[in-house]
Design an enzyme around this catalytic site. Structure first.
Site: not given
Ligand code: CP
Ligand code: NVA
Length: 305
Positions: A103, A130, A133, A221, A261, A289
């Protein structure tokens, strides 16, 4: 030849269908309590530059349930956080583990990691996409609606990383998507072009009402993604009127369902009534997930080292 999963387009539509079928079967096996240690001896390094609840837990539990191990590695602790080069970390990690999930703030970090790694690399969220997701989201849509072809999807809010992956996924699965976002917050032009090139139907509008009219699925989101905290005031102002609430939901198909998400910001992009209401699928979506990523891990790792 190693296979990465950095964009949702790193799988073909047939591969995606197979992952979803496997995920649904894995979900059934888990309900029955069947032990399924097909990844015994395999390991997954999980590198996080940003916070996570679902991605961290679902990958770690998923690897454990498949008989493998998962290592949580924060860049706060890794030498990566002190300036060790991405390519050097990628080469070294490749000598220890079977796959890496990252990430990262920059999508290019994950691409560079994958270029130098000799093991599969999975995007656990970047500024561009993502994809993990979306595996769960499409699985949730398929569980609920059966066939995905021709379904009308509406995205309301920020044209962010999750939105980009949804636009590409819609093209991959034959769903039509309408995106409602304020000026300056539409999804990436490159992503839209790409989705259209592969046969996607993508409509852009500024009006949430237009986007959700007769929609089968509404997706939203946060308005403020990780790394954008200093834009909070401007974004709250820009997204006023884009809340997925009871008024908006009434314009959609009577059988419409809502995805998010998570984490949710109740009262901002989604109302309490909608997220907690009987048209919300967000808790199944979060659970999925786990199942979808287990199917992905098996696909990427089963014949690897
Ligand atoms: N939806 C998602 O990726 O959640 P987290 O940021 O908690 O991993
Ligand atoms: N769009 C959000 C998704 C988190 C899972 C972010 O990037 O923070």
């Amino acid at each position: 030849m190693k296979k990465d999963f950095i964009s949702i387009l790193d799988v073909t539509s047939d591969e995606l269908k197979q992952i979803l079928s496997d995920a649904i079967r894995l979900k059934q096996l888990r309900t029955r309590g069947t032990i399924h240690h097909v990844l015994r001896g395999k390991s997954l390094a999980m590198i996080f530059e940003k916070s996570s609840t679902r991605t961290h837990i679902s990958f770690e539990v998923g690897m454990n349930e498949l008989g493998g191990t998962a290592l949580f590695l924060s860049t706060r602790d890794l030498q990566l956080g002190r300036g060790e080069e991405v390519r050097d970390t990628a080469r070294v990690a490749s000598r220890y583990v079977s796959a890496v999930m990252i990430r990262a703030y920059q999508h290019s970090t994950i691409e560079e990691f994958a270029q130098y790694a000799t093991i599969p690399v999975i995007n656990g969220l970047s500024d561009r996409e993502h994809p993990c997701q979306l595996l769960a989201d499409i699985m949730t849509i398929r569980e609920h609606f059966g066939d995905m072809k021709g379904l009308r999807i509406a995205w309301v809010g920020d044209g962010n990383n999750v939105c980009n992956s949804l636009v590409l996924s819609s093209a991959l699965t034959g769903m039509e998507i309408s995106v409602a976002s304020p000026g300056g917050y539409a999804p990436s032009k490159k992503i839209i072009r790409h989705a259209k090139e592969i046969g996607g139907t993508v409509r852009l509008t500024r009006s949430p009402d237009d986007a959700v009219r007769d929609a089968d699925v509404i997706v939203t989101d946060t308005w403020i993604s990780m790394g954008e905290e200093n834009e909070r005031e401007a974004r709250l102002e820009a997204f006023r009127g884009y809340t997925v609430d009871e008024h908006l939901l009434k314009l959609a198909s009577p059988d419409a369902r809502v995805l998010h998400c998570l984490p949710a910001h109740r009262g901002e992009e989604i109302s309490n009534g909608v997220i907690d209401g009987n048209q919300s699928l967000v808790w199944d979506e979060a659970e999925n997930r786990l199942h979808a990523q287990k199917a992905l891990l098996i696909k990427l790792l089963k014949n690897g080292k």
